[in-house]
Design a protein around this motif. Structure first.
Motif, PDB file in Angstrom:
ATOM      1  N   SER A 179      18.352  38.111  37.808  1.00  0.00           N
ATOM      2  CA  SER A 179      19.821  38.078  37.835  1.00  0.00           C
ATOM      3  C   SER A 179      20.349  38.958  38.958  1.00  0.00           C
ATOM      4  CB  SER A 179      20.398  38.535  36.496  1.00  0.00           C
ATOM      5  OG  SER A 179      20.028  39.883  36.223  1.00  0.00           O
ATOM      6  N   VAL A 180      21.615  38.713  39.339  1.00  0.00           N
ATOM      7  CA  VAL A 180      22.267  39.442  40.423  1.00  0.00           C
ATOM      8  C   VAL A 180      23.512  40.132  39.876  1.00  0.00           C
ATOM      9  CG1 VAL A 180      23.486  39.234  42.629  1.00  0.00           C
ATOM     10  CG2 VAL A 180      21.432  37.873  42.200  1.00  0.00           C
ATOM     11  N   SER A 185      32.424  45.779  41.126  1.00  0.00           N
ATOM     12  CA  SER A 185      32.463  44.608  40.259  1.00  0.00           C
ATOM     13  C   SER A 185      33.860  43.981  40.178  1.00  0.00           C
ATOM     14  CB  SER A 185      31.989  44.991  38.851  1.00  0.00           C
ATOM     15  OG  SER A 185      32.794  46.042  38.322  1.00  0.00           O
ATOM     16  N   GLY A 186      34.852  44.696  40.652  1.00  0.00           N
ATOM     17  CA  GLY A 186      36.220  44.173  40.575  1.00  0.00           C
ATOM     18  C   GLY A 186      36.600  43.355  41.795  1.00  0.00           C
ATOM     19  N   GLU A 187      37.858  43.448  42.147  1.00  0.00           N
ATOM     20  CA  GLU A 187      38.395  42.679  43.269  1.00  0.00           C
ATOM     21  C   GLU A 187      37.832  43.170  44.599  1.00  0.00           C
ATOM     22  OE1 GLU A 187      42.691  43.075  44.811  1.00  0.00           O
ATOM     23  OE2 GLU A 187      42.791  41.419  43.390  1.00  0.00           O
ATOM     24  N   ILE A 188      37.426  42.221  45.440  1.00  0.00           N
ATOM     25  CA  ILE A 188      36.896  42.559  46.764  1.00  0.00           C
ATOM     26  C   ILE A 188      37.961  42.256  47.809  1.00  0.00           C
ATOM     27  CG2 ILE A 188      35.119  42.075  48.486  1.00  0.00           C
ATOM     28  CD1 ILE A 188      33.299  41.211  46.184  1.00  0.00           C
ATOM     29  N   VAL A 189      38.255  43.243  48.644  1.00  0.00           N
ATOM     30  CA  VAL A 189      39.250  43.093  49.705  1.00  0.00           C
ATOM     31  C   VAL A 189      38.527  43.117  51.040  1.00  0.00           C
ATOM     32  CG1 VAL A 189      41.323  44.087  50.772  1.00  0.00           C
ATOM     33  CG2 VAL A 189      41.018  44.184  48.281  1.00  0.00           C
ATOM     34  N   GLU A 190      38.971  42.308  51.974  1.00  0.00           N
ATOM     35  CA  GLU A 190      38.348  42.292  53.297  1.00  0.00           C
ATOM     36  C   GLU A 190      38.288  43.711  53.869  1.00  0.00           C
ATOM     37  OE1 GLU A 190      39.466  39.500  56.187  1.00  0.00           O
ATOM     38  OE2 GLU A 190      39.479  37.770  54.840  1.00  0.00           O
ATOM     39  N   THR A 195      27.724  45.479  47.687  1.00  0.00           N
ATOM     40  CA  THR A 195      26.276  45.551  47.471  1.00  0.00           C
ATOM     41  C   THR A 195      25.882  44.613  46.340  1.00  0.00           C
ATOM     42  OG1 THR A 195      26.142  47.849  48.223  1.00  0.00           O
ATOM     43  CG2 THR A 195      24.319  47.031  46.878  1.00  0.00           C
ATOM     44  N   LEU A 196      24.907  43.759  46.609  1.00  0.00           N
ATOM     45  CA  LEU A 196      24.340  42.873  45.598  1.00  0.00           C
ATOM     46  C   LEU A 196      22.970  43.422  45.197  1.00  0.00           C
ATOM     47  CD1 LEU A 196      26.462  41.106  47.160  1.00  0.00           C
ATOM     48  CD2 LEU A 196      25.034  39.127  46.595  1.00  0.00           C
ATOM     49  N   SER A 197      22.702  43.514  43.901  1.00  0.00           N
ATOM     50  CA  SER A 197      21.430  44.044  43.395  1.00  0.00           C
ATOM     51  C   SER A 197      20.726  42.985  42.565  1.00  0.00           C
ATOM     52  CB  SER A 197      21.664  45.299  42.547  1.00  0.00           C
ATOM     53  OG  SER A 197      22.255  46.321  43.326  1.00  0.00           O
ATOM     54  N   SER A 259      36.673  37.275  48.947  1.00  0.00           N
ATOM     55  CA  SER A 259      37.671  38.342  49.049  1.00  0.00           C
ATOM     56  C   SER A 259      39.048  37.788  48.711  1.00  0.00           C
ATOM     57  CB  SER A 259      37.685  38.929  50.465  1.00  0.00           C
ATOM     58  OG  SER A 259      38.145  37.957  51.390  1.00  0.00           O
ATOM     59  N   THR A 260      39.978  38.694  48.420  1.00  0.00           N
ATOM     60  CA  THR A 260      41.341  38.287  48.087  1.00  0.00           C
ATOM     61  C   THR A 260      42.235  38.276  49.312  1.00  0.00           C
ATOM     62  OG1 THR A 260      41.920  40.580  47.571  1.00  0.00           O
ATOM     63  CG2 THR A 260      41.145  39.199  45.758  1.00  0.00           C
ATOM     64  N   GLY A 261      41.695  38.624  50.470  1.00  0.00           N
ATOM     65  CA  GLY A 261      42.488  38.637  51.703  1.00  0.00           C
ATOM     66  C   GLY A 261      42.538  40.011  52.313  1.00  0.00           C
ATOM     67  N   ILE A 262      43.406  40.155  53.367  1.00  0.00           N
ATOM     68  CA  ILE A 262      43.516  41.424  54.079  1.00  0.00           C
ATOM     69  C   ILE A 262      44.335  42.404  53.254  1.00  0.00           C
ATOM     70  CG2 ILE A 262      44.338  42.532  56.188  1.00  0.00           C
ATOM     71  CD1 ILE A 262      43.978  39.879  57.604  1.00  0.00           C
ATOM     72  N   ASN A 263      43.864  43.626  53.207  1.00  0.00           N
ATOM     73  CA  ASN A 263      44.586  44.675  52.495  1.00  0.00           C
ATOM     74  C   ASN A 263      45.720  45.179  53.387  1.00  0.00           C
ATOM     75  OD1 ASN A 263      45.330  46.580  50.675  1.00  0.00           O
ATOM     76  ND2 ASN A 263      43.685  48.031  51.195  1.00  0.00           N
ATOM     77  N   MET A 264      46.996  44.889  53.012  1.00  0.00           N
ATOM     78  CA  MET A 264      48.148  45.266  53.836  1.00  0.00           C
ATOM     79  C   MET A 264      49.017  46.281  53.102  1.00  0.00           C
ATOM     80  SD  MET A 264      49.338  41.668  55.566  1.00  0.00           S
ATOM     81  CE  MET A 264      49.708  40.911  53.984  1.00  0.00           C
ATOM     82  N   ARG A 265      49.548  47.254  53.879  1.00  0.00           N
ATOM     83  CA  ARG A 265      50.464  48.235  53.319  1.00  0.00           C
ATOM     84  C   ARG A 265      51.710  48.273  54.217  1.00  0.00           C
ATOM     85  NH1 ARG A 265      49.115  53.322  53.650  1.00  0.00           N
ATOM     86  NH2 ARG A 265      47.381  53.081  55.107  1.00  0.00           N
ATOM     87  N   LEU A 266      52.900  48.441  53.632  1.00  0.00           N
ATOM     88  CA  LEU A 266      54.158  48.539  54.373  1.00  0.00           C
ATOM     89  C   LEU A 266      54.524  50.006  54.544  1.00  0.00           C
ATOM     90  CD1 LEU A 266      56.271  45.711  52.657  1.00  0.00           C
ATOM     91  CD2 LEU A 266      54.911  45.598  54.760  1.00  0.00           C
TER      92      LEU A 266
END
Length: 277
Positions: A179-180, A185-190, A195-197, A259-266
């Protein structure tokens, strides 16, 4: 073992003890002081029989040798040599050097003493009697699996209180339950590190791991862990690992990594202009 002796009235015995394998020119060692016999020796003087009895418990093959009675008097020392020669028969279990899942190995119960052809044997696994115990000195295990791993011993049927030392049966098998897991384990942002184990159950443990991305012909990595330092859209896809030992290999189910996209901050600067970072 019992030793008997007489001595003239003018001799006063100050000490009597048993020793093993005495060496000429060296003072014999009292078995009570011998590190190999600690807690296993008792002296039982029998004045009526004029005997000095040695009781030795938990006897093993290493206890073979010549046991002699040492008598220490005020003016002299005496050694009952030759003494009593102790020969120890042993019962032992023998298993094949390597056993692989699906094979049908035979376990043997061997002894150095002479037994009749009608001698019955009892077999044990992890100290519990096997229901399929054999009437012979052989135990056939049909189509073994990892469940058959354990400590096996045998005993002559009418001497079940004297089983052989246990021998460990280890069943080899290829990787299973591969298994992998993904970290984080949560949301991945660009831009994140991912790491996959890979984990598996095998005997011996898998040492070779290969990583694959679906729709690609060659491996994308090796080792029990596979890391992507700066994740972007080109890394998105379904990944799986393959674990291998000398008995075979197995691949895991594919896991989706996106990924959920680019992490942007205003950020509002001092001029009142909004910037995107």
């Amino acid at each position: 073992m019992a030793g008997r002796y007489n001595h003239p009235n003018h001799h006063t015995v100050t000490e009597t003890f048993w020793t093993v394998n005495p060496v000429k020119g060296k003072e014999p060692v009292n078995l009570l002081d011998h590190p190999d016999y600690k807690g296993r020796v008792q002296y039982l003087p029998d004045k009526e029989q004029r005997a000095f009895v040695l009781k030795l418990s938990n006897v093993s093959h290493q206890d073979e040798g010549m046991y002699c009675l040492r008598i220490v008097a005020k003016k002299d020392r005496y050694l009952g040599y030759p003494g009593i020669e102790l020969n120890v028969t042993e019962l032992r279990g023998e298993i094949p050097e390597e056993i692989v899942e699906g094979e049908s190995p035979v376990l043997f119960c061997k002894t150095t003493c002479i037994l009749s052809d009608k001698t019955d044997f009892t077999w044990y696994k992890n100290g519990k009697r096997l229901s399929e115990s054999s009437d012979s000195d052989k135990l056939l295990l049909q189509l073994v699996s990892s469940d058959d791993t354990g400590n096996y011993s045998c005993a002559v049927r009418d001497q079940q209180h004297l089983p052989s030392p246990a021998v460990t049966l280890s069943v080899g098998y290829p990787p299973k339950s591969v298994s992998v897991s993904i970290s984080p384990s949560g949301e991945i942002v660009e831009g994140d590190s991912v790491t996959l184990s890979c984990s598996s159950d095998s005997n011996p443990p898998a040492l070779n791991f290969s990583w694959f991305k679906e729709n690609q012909s060659s491996a994308v990595g090796s080792g029990q862990s596979f890391s992507i330092s700066s994740f972007n859209s080109s890394h998105s896809g379904r990944y799986y690992c393959e674990a291998q030992n000398q008995h075979g290999s197995q691949r895991s189910e594919s896991v989706s990594v996106t990924s959920t996209g680019i992490n942007m901050r205003l950020l509002l600067n001092s001029a009142g202009v909004t910037s995107i970072i």
